[in-house]
Design an enzyme around this catalytic site. Structure first.
Site, mmCIF file in Angstrom:
data_model
loop_
_atom_site.group_PDB
_atom_site.id
_atom_site.type_symbol
_atom_site.label_atom_id
_atom_site.label_comp_id
_atom_site.label_asym_id
_atom_site.label_seq_id
_atom_site.Cartn_x
_atom_site.Cartn_y
_atom_site.Cartn_z
ATOM 1 N N THR A 1 -20.430 17.787 29.106
ATOM 2 C CA THR A 1 -20.328 16.360 28.844
ATOM 3 C C THR A 1 -20.901 15.622 30.044
ATOM 4 O O THR A 1 -20.493 15.865 31.171
ATOM 5 C CB THR A 1 -18.867 15.942 28.601
ATOM 6 O OG1 THR A 1 -18.367 16.637 27.455
ATOM 7 C CG2 THR A 1 -18.750 14.449 28.364
ATOM 8 N N ILE B 1 -19.002 19.539 33.497
ATOM 9 C CA ILE B 1 -19.345 18.149 33.743
ATOM 10 C C ILE B 1 -20.800 18.097 34.187
ATOM 11 O O ILE B 1 -21.185 18.697 35.188
ATOM 12 C CB ILE B 1 -18.440 17.527 34.822
ATOM 13 C CG1 ILE B 1 -16.972 17.542 34.361
ATOM 14 C CG2 ILE B 1 -18.897 16.118 35.150
ATOM 15 C CD1 ILE B 1 -16.692 16.727 33.113
ATOM 16 N N LYS B 2 -21.612 17.385 33.419
ATOM 17 C CA LYS B 2 -23.048 17.326 33.722
ATOM 18 C C LYS B 2 -23.332 16.137 34.638
ATOM 19 O O LYS B 2 -23.021 14.993 34.318
ATOM 20 C CB LYS B 2 -23.847 17.206 32.430
ATOM 21 C CG LYS B 2 -25.354 17.320 32.633
ATOM 22 C CD LYS B 2 -26.121 17.055 31.359
ATOM 23 C CE LYS B 2 -26.006 18.179 30.369
ATOM 24 N NZ LYS B 2 -26.919 17.994 29.204
ATOM 25 N N LEU B 3 -23.935 16.453 35.795
ATOM 26 C CA LEU B 3 -24.238 15.441 36.810
ATOM 27 C C LEU B 3 -25.718 15.453 37.156
ATOM 28 O O LEU B 3 -26.361 16.502 37.126
ATOM 29 C CB LEU B 3 -23.441 15.722 38.088
ATOM 30 C CG LEU B 3 -21.912 15.658 37.995
ATOM 31 C CD1 LEU B 3 -21.292 16.369 39.186
ATOM 32 C CD2 LEU B 3 -21.445 14.213 37.931
ATOM 33 N N THR C 1 -24.548 21.785 24.983
ATOM 34 C CA THR C 1 -24.625 20.687 25.940
ATOM 35 C C THR C 1 -25.081 19.430 25.216
ATOM 36 O O THR C 1 -25.832 19.499 24.239
ATOM 37 C CB THR C 1 -25.592 21.013 27.100
ATOM 38 O OG1 THR C 1 -25.609 19.925 28.026
ATOM 39 C CG2 THR C 1 -27.004 21.274 26.594
#
Length: 235
Positions: free
Chosen positions: A94, A130-132, A32
């Site tokens: 990401t 997808i990192k939120l 990550t």
């Protein structure tokens, strides 16, 4: 056998870095990144070609300086992800710009852009997370993306209340009796831990060994809203 090798026998090791050399050395399953990690790696001379490729891409995409800058940054994040995926067998996260944490449509649009760039490079969305940010808006964006087959990794998660909202708003994919995985950062460090929750017949819950404080909060929230009704999980 090293401590790391012993750990790999019981859990999935995730590298929290943008340094390809470190990832190659320790051989994690997943990796990550975040903007600060990408910046730190981008400043290293050995990654100059990765940065230059993103700059060239930005110059060719966009009619204004702001558009070119956005295109450059997006491509830089994806370029680092692509290099990492050459090393790890699993997935890479990401991160969406934290400034979009309160913008549902903006977060979704940015996620779509990342996936578009990855797929243009021949990488399936199955290898991307997808990192939120775990804001209300981030959770709504994650729900939409998960429904599209784009898997998400929630970060900036600091409280039990946030965990409850994630669970109650059905961020996790409830299909029969299975629950998808999500990543949560520790509450007292910059690193992250992977918490995998799988519900089997009889609603037995299993978790991978990881930070106990995180597990206790996630499990507490999950179990507090999970009960049996006609063989299904009702929220």
């Amino acid at each position: 056998m090293s401590t790391l090798e012993q750990l790999k026998q019981f859990t999935t090791v995730v590298a929290d870095t943008g340094d390809f050399e470190a990832i190659g050395k320790y051989k994690p399953t997943d990796a990550t990144t975040n903007p600060s990690l990408v910046l730190a790696a981008a400043l290293k001379e050995q990654y100059a070609s990765v940065v230059q490729d993103a700059v060239n891409f930005g110059k060719a995409n966009g009619s204004t300086l702001d558009e070119k800058l956005d295109a450059t940054i997006d491509k830089l994040f994806v370029n680092f992800g692509l290099e990492i995926l050459k090393i790890v067998p699993g997935r890479v996260s990401t991160e969406v710009d934290a400034r979009l944490s309160f913008d549902v449509e903006g977060s979704i649009k940015k996620a779509h852009r990342f996936i578009e760039l990855y797929e243009a490079a021949g990488i399936s969305r199955e290898r991307i997370l997808i990192k939120l940010g775990t804001t209300w808006e981030g959770i709504q964006a994650a729900k939409v993306l998960e429904a599209e087959g784009i898997h998400c990794n929630m970060t900036l998660l600091f409280s039990f209340a946030q965990v409850c909202v994630v669970v109650l708003r059905s961020l996790f994919t409830f299909a029969g009796v299975s629950v998808s995985a999500a990543a949560f950062p520790t509450f007292d460090s910059v690193g992250g831990v992977l918490v995998t929750l799988t519900v089997h017949a009889g609603y037995q819950v299993y978790q991978e060994p990881c930070n106990r404080s995180v597990v206790s909060r996630v499990m507490r929230a999950f179990l507090s809203c999970l009960f049996r009704s006609s063989g299904r999980c009702m929220l």
